[in-house]
Design an enzyme around this catalytic site. Structure first.
Site, PDB file in Angstrom:
ATOM      1  N   SER A 144       0.702 -12.018  -3.849  1.00  0.00           N
ATOM      2  CA  SER A 144       0.272 -12.208  -2.461  1.00  0.00           C
ATOM      3  C   SER A 144       1.004 -13.441  -1.945  1.00  0.00           C
ATOM      4  O   SER A 144       1.318 -14.345  -2.728  1.00  0.00           O
ATOM      5  CB  SER A 144      -1.238 -12.446  -2.422  1.00  0.00           C
ATOM      6  OG  SER A 144      -1.612 -13.059  -1.200  1.00  0.00           O
ATOM      7  N   TYR A 157      -8.462 -16.952  -5.649  1.00  0.00           N
ATOM      8  CA  TYR A 157      -7.569 -15.794  -5.485  1.00  0.00           C
ATOM      9  C   TYR A 157      -6.106 -16.265  -5.488  1.00  0.00           C
ATOM     10  O   TYR A 157      -5.265 -15.703  -6.198  1.00  0.00           O
ATOM     11  CB  TYR A 157      -7.914 -15.077  -4.173  1.00  0.00           C
ATOM     12  CG  TYR A 157      -7.015 -13.909  -3.834  1.00  0.00           C
ATOM     13  CD1 TYR A 157      -7.174 -12.679  -4.472  1.00  0.00           C
ATOM     14  CD2 TYR A 157      -6.011 -14.035  -2.871  1.00  0.00           C
ATOM     15  CE1 TYR A 157      -6.356 -11.604  -4.159  1.00  0.00           C
ATOM     16  CE2 TYR A 157      -5.190 -12.961  -2.552  1.00  0.00           C
ATOM     17  CZ  TYR A 157      -5.366 -11.747  -3.202  1.00  0.00           C
ATOM     18  OH  TYR A 157      -4.551 -10.691  -2.893  1.00  0.00           O
TER      19      TYR A 157
HETATM   20  P1  NAP Z   1      -8.150  -2.416  -2.500  1.00  0.00           P
HETATM   21  O1  NAP Z   1      -7.973  -1.503  -1.351  1.00  0.00           O
HETATM   22  O2  NAP Z   1      -9.400  -3.214  -2.608  1.00  0.00           O
HETATM   23  O3  NAP Z   1      -7.911  -1.584  -3.867  1.00  0.00           O
HETATM   24  C1  NAP Z   1      -7.996  -2.265  -5.083  1.00  0.00           C
HETATM   25  C2  NAP Z   1      -7.598  -1.335  -6.206  1.00  0.00           C
HETATM   26  O4  NAP Z   1      -7.686  -2.087  -7.434  1.00  0.00           O
HETATM   27  C3  NAP Z   1      -8.554  -0.145  -6.336  1.00  0.00           C
HETATM   28  O5  NAP Z   1      -7.795   1.005  -6.660  1.00  0.00           O
HETATM   29  C4  NAP Z   1      -9.449  -0.544  -7.505  1.00  0.00           C
HETATM   30  O6  NAP Z   1      -9.912   0.572  -8.271  1.00  0.00           O
HETATM   31  C5  NAP Z   1      -8.470  -1.335  -8.353  1.00  0.00           C
HETATM   32  N1  NAP Z   1      -9.169  -2.198  -9.314  1.00  0.00           N
HETATM   33  C6  NAP Z   1      -9.974  -3.246  -9.070  1.00  0.00           C
HETATM   34  N2  NAP Z   1     -10.433  -3.758 -10.217  1.00  0.00           N
HETATM   35  C7  NAP Z   1      -9.912  -3.004 -11.225  1.00  0.00           C
HETATM   36  C8  NAP Z   1     -10.011  -3.027 -12.632  1.00  0.00           C
HETATM   37  N3  NAP Z   1     -10.750  -3.942 -13.265  1.00  0.00           N
HETATM   38  N4  NAP Z   1      -9.324  -2.096 -13.344  1.00  0.00           N
HETATM   39  C9  NAP Z   1      -8.568  -1.158 -12.719  1.00  0.00           C
HETATM   40  N5  NAP Z   1      -8.433  -1.086 -11.383  1.00  0.00           N
HETATM   41  C10 NAP Z   1      -9.097  -2.005 -10.641  1.00  0.00           C
HETATM   42  O7  NAP Z   1      -6.979  -3.492  -2.542  1.00  0.00           O
HETATM   43  P2  NAP Z   1      -5.492  -3.410  -1.960  1.00  0.00           P
HETATM   44  O8  NAP Z   1      -5.488  -4.101  -0.649  1.00  0.00           O
HETATM   45  O9  NAP Z   1      -4.925  -2.060  -2.088  1.00  0.00           O
HETATM   46  O10 NAP Z   1      -4.793  -4.413  -2.994  1.00  0.00           O
HETATM   47  C11 NAP Z   1      -3.921  -4.002  -4.024  1.00  0.00           C
HETATM   48  C12 NAP Z   1      -3.201  -5.230  -4.546  1.00  0.00           C
HETATM   49  O11 NAP Z   1      -2.486  -5.860  -3.481  1.00  0.00           O
HETATM   50  C13 NAP Z   1      -4.149  -6.300  -5.103  1.00  0.00           C
HETATM   51  O12 NAP Z   1      -3.580  -6.888  -6.246  1.00  0.00           O
HETATM   52  C14 NAP Z   1      -4.217  -7.316  -3.976  1.00  0.00           C
HETATM   53  O13 NAP Z   1      -4.540  -8.608  -4.432  1.00  0.00           O
HETATM   54  C15 NAP Z   1      -2.814  -7.232  -3.411  1.00  0.00           C
HETATM   55  N6  NAP Z   1      -2.702  -7.702  -2.019  1.00  0.00           N
HETATM   56  C16 NAP Z   1      -3.440  -7.128  -1.022  1.00  0.00           C
HETATM   57  C17 NAP Z   1      -3.318  -7.625   0.279  1.00  0.00           C
HETATM   58  C18 NAP Z   1      -4.112  -7.066   1.427  1.00  0.00           C
HETATM   59  O14 NAP Z   1      -4.128  -7.689   2.505  1.00  0.00           O
HETATM   60  N7  NAP Z   1      -4.739  -5.911   1.312  1.00  0.00           N
HETATM   61  C19 NAP Z   1      -2.439  -8.685   0.527  1.00  0.00           C
HETATM   62  C20 NAP Z   1      -1.704  -9.231  -0.504  1.00  0.00           C
HETATM   63  C21 NAP Z   1      -1.838  -8.727  -1.786  1.00  0.00           C
HETATM   64  P3  NAP Z   1     -11.374   1.253  -8.079  1.00  0.00           P
HETATM   65  O15 NAP Z   1     -11.597   1.395  -6.603  1.00  0.00           O
HETATM   66  O16 NAP Z   1     -11.195   2.571  -8.786  1.00  0.00           O
HETATM   67  O17 NAP Z   1     -12.367   0.369  -8.738  1.00  0.00           O
END
Ligand code: NAP
Length: 250
Positions: A144, A157
């Site tokens: 991030s 985070y």
């Molecule tokens: P999200 O919509 O909340 O989805 C999170 C995903 O991670 C879900 O598929 C969830 O699976 C999975 N997960 C969580 N804990 C887990 C575990 N212990 N084992 C296996 N899977 C797990 O988040 P997102 O926005 O797509 O984020 C994806 C990545 O991008 C993350 O690393 C996040 O930090 C990074 N990111 C996001 C943003 C943003 O603004 N959205 C910005 C920068 C970076 P389940 O639902 O099946 O539990």
């Protein structure tokens, strides 16, 4: 789409929804045999599995908490039994935590570190021996921009993502001689459940105005960057952190 990932096996952690699901769609469409990993969202993972299978792509779904070494071990064993060893690994699973440091419990710190940082270590450690044997592997860790710049009320985070960046750069140096590329994609705000949880519609609209490109990133923006880093065109890119923030500066 050109099937330039044909013959490869790609694991995308946390791909039941959000960014991970879109990365899984992209790599499957590019021809990789694709592993959808989920933790709690079984229904969403099954829907994605059905969607991609219907399109004729080779996909499997595996439930595993990637912060637990025995579950990571079981997941890789299942993939190897069905297809063989993973040569493309996208460590995407993650959780956010918006909290003042003074109000953060020790267990919350541990949970964020385990899911956002330890999981990448566990999956890399499990995937690397086969990559080394085959002298080929591509690893992408989803960090991030907070991991580079820090953010108020997101210290824990940000620390997990900063750690992930340092881990990735170090691993790139360690594994480059074995033909393995390790890179980081560091998005700014992306329109997923994670962001919607933290910011309401008005707050997201204000944030969009601050971004030179005038919008938040979509999961597809992140997937496109990953697809490039996994492609033959990126064979000399190693140890890099690709900021994906529409030109946003904080
Ligand atoms: P999200 O919509 O909340 O989805 C999170 C995903 O991670 C879900 O598929 C969830 O699976 C999975 N997960 C969580 N804990 C887990 C575990 N212990 N084992 C296996 N899977 C797990 O988040 P997102 O926005 O797509 O984020 C994806 C990545 O991008 C993350 O690393 C996040 O930090 C990074 N990111 C996001 C943003 C943003 O603004 N959205 C910005 C920068 C970076 P389940 O639902 O099946 O539990």
């Amino acid at each position: 789409m050109l099937k330039y990932l044909e013959g490869h096996i790609c694991l995308v952690t946390g791909s039941s929804r959000g960014i991970g699901a879109q990365i899984a769609r992209s790599v499957a469409a590019a021809g990789a045999r694709t592993v959808i990993n989920y933790f709690s969202s079984e229904q969403k993972a099954m829907q994605l599995l059905a969607e991609l299978t219907e399109q004729g792509y080779q996909v499997m779904a595996v439930q595993a908490d990637v912060s637990q070494s025995h579950e990571v071990e079981d997941m890789f064993t299942r993939i190897e039994a069905k297809w063989g060893s993973v040569d493309l690994l996208v460590n995407n699973a993650g959780i956010s935590l918006k909290r003042l440091v003074t109000e953060t419990r020790e267990e919350e710190w541990q949970q964020v570190m385990d899911i956002n940082l330890k999981s990448a270590f566990l999956c890399c450690r499990r995937a690397l021996p086969a990559m080394v044997r085959n002298r080929y592997g591509r690893i992408i860790n989803i960090a991030s921009i907070w991991g580079l710049r820090g953010a108020s009320c997101e210290s824990v985070y940000a620390a997990s993502k900063g750690g992930l960046i340092a881990f990735s750069r170090s691993l790139a140096a360690e594994m480059g001689p074995s033909g393995i590329n390790v890179n980081v994609v560091a998005p700014g705000p992306v329109e997923t459940d994670m962001l919607i949880q933290e910011l309401d519609n008005d707050e997201r609209a204000v944030l969009s105005e601050d971004i030179p490109l005038g919008r938040l990133a979509s999961p597809d923006d992140v997937a496109s960057a990953c697809l490039f880093l996994l492609s033959p065109a990126a064979s000399y890119i190693n140890g890099q952190v690709l900021g994906l923030d529409g030109g946003w500066k904080v």
